[in-house]
Design a protein around this motif. Structure first.
Motif, mmCIF file in Angstrom:
data_model
loop_
_atom_site.group_PDB
_atom_site.id
_atom_site.type_symbol
_atom_site.label_atom_id
_atom_site.label_comp_id
_atom_site.label_asym_id
_atom_site.label_seq_id
_atom_site.Cartn_x
_atom_site.Cartn_y
_atom_site.Cartn_z
ATOM 1 N N ARG A 23 -10.539 -0.007 6.234
ATOM 2 C CA ARG A 23 -9.479 0.488 7.078
ATOM 3 C C ARG A 23 -8.196 0.426 5.932
ATOM 4 O O ARG A 23 -7.318 0.970 6.246
ATOM 5 N N GLY A 24 -8.395 -0.516 5.071
ATOM 6 C CA GLY A 24 -7.050 -0.509 4.109
ATOM 7 C C GLY A 24 -6.366 0.687 3.548
ATOM 8 O O GLY A 24 -5.197 0.816 3.285
ATOM 9 N N ASP A 72 -7.894 1.669 -1.457
ATOM 10 C CA ASP A 72 -6.646 0.694 -2.018
ATOM 11 C C ASP A 72 -6.830 0.266 -3.301
ATOM 12 O O ASP A 72 -6.138 -0.503 -3.972
ATOM 13 N N ARG A 121 1.056 -1.128 -0.075
ATOM 14 C CA ARG A 121 -0.140 0.055 -0.004
ATOM 15 C C ARG A 121 0.810 1.247 -0.136
ATOM 16 O O ARG A 121 0.586 2.338 -0.511
ATOM 17 N N GLU A 151 -17.640 -11.386 0.701
ATOM 18 C CA GLU A 151 -16.711 -10.869 0.253
ATOM 19 C C GLU A 151 -17.456 -9.930 -1.329
ATOM 20 O O GLU A 151 -16.738 -9.066 -1.580
ATOM 21 N N GLY A 198 -6.504 -7.540 -3.766
ATOM 22 C CA GLY A 198 -5.572 -7.844 -3.464
ATOM 23 C C GLY A 198 -4.620 -8.623 -4.279
ATOM 24 O O GLY A 198 -3.434 -8.636 -4.040
ATOM 25 N N PRO A 222 -1.570 -7.223 3.762
ATOM 26 C CA PRO A 222 -2.154 -7.497 4.813
ATOM 27 C C PRO A 222 -3.244 -6.593 5.241
ATOM 28 O O PRO A 222 -3.331 -5.488 4.886
ATOM 29 N N GLN A 223 -3.949 -7.229 6.232
ATOM 30 C CA GLN A 223 -5.086 -6.718 6.722
ATOM 31 C C GLN A 223 -4.837 -5.535 7.628
ATOM 32 O O GLN A 223 -3.976 -5.602 8.394
ATOM 33 N N VAL A 224 -5.271 -4.300 7.544
ATOM 34 C CA VAL A 224 -5.190 -3.174 8.436
ATOM 35 C C VAL A 224 -5.980 -3.263 9.524
ATOM 36 O O VAL A 224 -7.100 -3.436 9.519
ATOM 37 N N GLU A 225 -5.576 -3.289 10.921
ATOM 38 C CA GLU A 225 -6.127 -3.538 11.902
ATOM 39 C C GLU A 225 -6.754 -2.042 12.480
ATOM 40 O O GLU A 225 -6.122 -1.007 12.447
ATOM 41 N N ASP A 226 -7.663 -2.348 13.544
ATOM 42 C CA ASP A 226 -8.248 -1.033 14.163
ATOM 43 C C ASP A 226 -7.344 -0.261 14.729
ATOM 44 O O ASP A 226 -7.177 1.010 14.890
#
Length: 206
Positions: A31-32, A128, A5, A63, A186, A193-197
């Motif tokens: 979140r991404g 993204d 990203r 999804e 993706g 990767p997943q972006v967390e809170d």
């Protein structure tokens, strides 16, 4: 193919340099896109915040987006929503589920301040990537009602169909790649990767 990203954000920043002297408001769809928007805001000498929208998930295919809802409750439904098995009762339940997530995110993301006001400003909305375009459409719709001076959609990659869907809602669309073979965002990133809170909260508070 983007490395990650950050790589995508740097390439977008290069395309958006003409806006650097206009102090833009760069808004991420969580979140991404949040780390990307922070990098863009720094590169363009602008402000950074989030615009809260959520996709409405297809029954049995979480999804796949059948639409999206914004923070006010306004809802976009894709023409194929019914064909995916989404009747009115399902849509209302899914809408309330996603609105609850939006409310929880607002409380945790910006607990001590209101969202930055886009009125009269150059606003750049970042994600993204766009698969269906539903969440971007909801974000642009929500922001248009807040009367920005100029509304720009900026994404590294999008499906051609998604671009056609959102183009009427933006004053400008900046998209680096629009490949016809598009399955998921993706697939265009080597590291995704997943972006967390926790990362979102840290970036908004920094």
């Amino acid at each position: 193919m983007f490395a990650n990203r950050d790589d995508a954000a740097r390439q977008l920043a290069a395309r958006l340099q003409p806006y650097r002297d206009q102090h833009p408001l760069v808004l991420a769809i969580p979140r991404g896109a949040v780390p990307m928007a922070r990098l863009l805001a720094d590169a363009l000498d602008g402000d950074f915040d989030v615009v809260l929208v959520r996709k409405l998930r297809a029954p049995r295919h979480a999804e796949t987006a059948i639409g999206a809802v914004d923070e006010s409750g306004w809802t976009y439904l894709a023409p194929y929503a019914a064909a995916m098995g989404a009747d009115q009762a399902y849509i209302e339940r899914e809408k309330q589920t996603q609105l609850a997530t939006i409310r929880a995110r607002r409380e945790s993301y910006t607990p001590i301040r209101p969202p930055l006001d886009p009125a009269g400003r150059l606003v750049i909305v970042v994600d993204d990537g766009l698969a269906t375009g539903a969440t971007m459409l909801a974000a642009l719709h929500a922001l248009r009602h807040k009367k920005p001076e100029r509304l720009v959609c900026a994404v590294p990659v999008a499906s051609p169909d998604a671009l056609e869907l959102i183009r009427p809602l933006a004053d400008e669309v900046v998209c680096l790649h629009a490949p016809h073979y598009f399955q998921a965002v993706g697939q265009f990133y080597r590291h995704f990767p997943q972006v967390e809170d926790e990362e979102v909260i840290a970036l908004l508070g920094g």
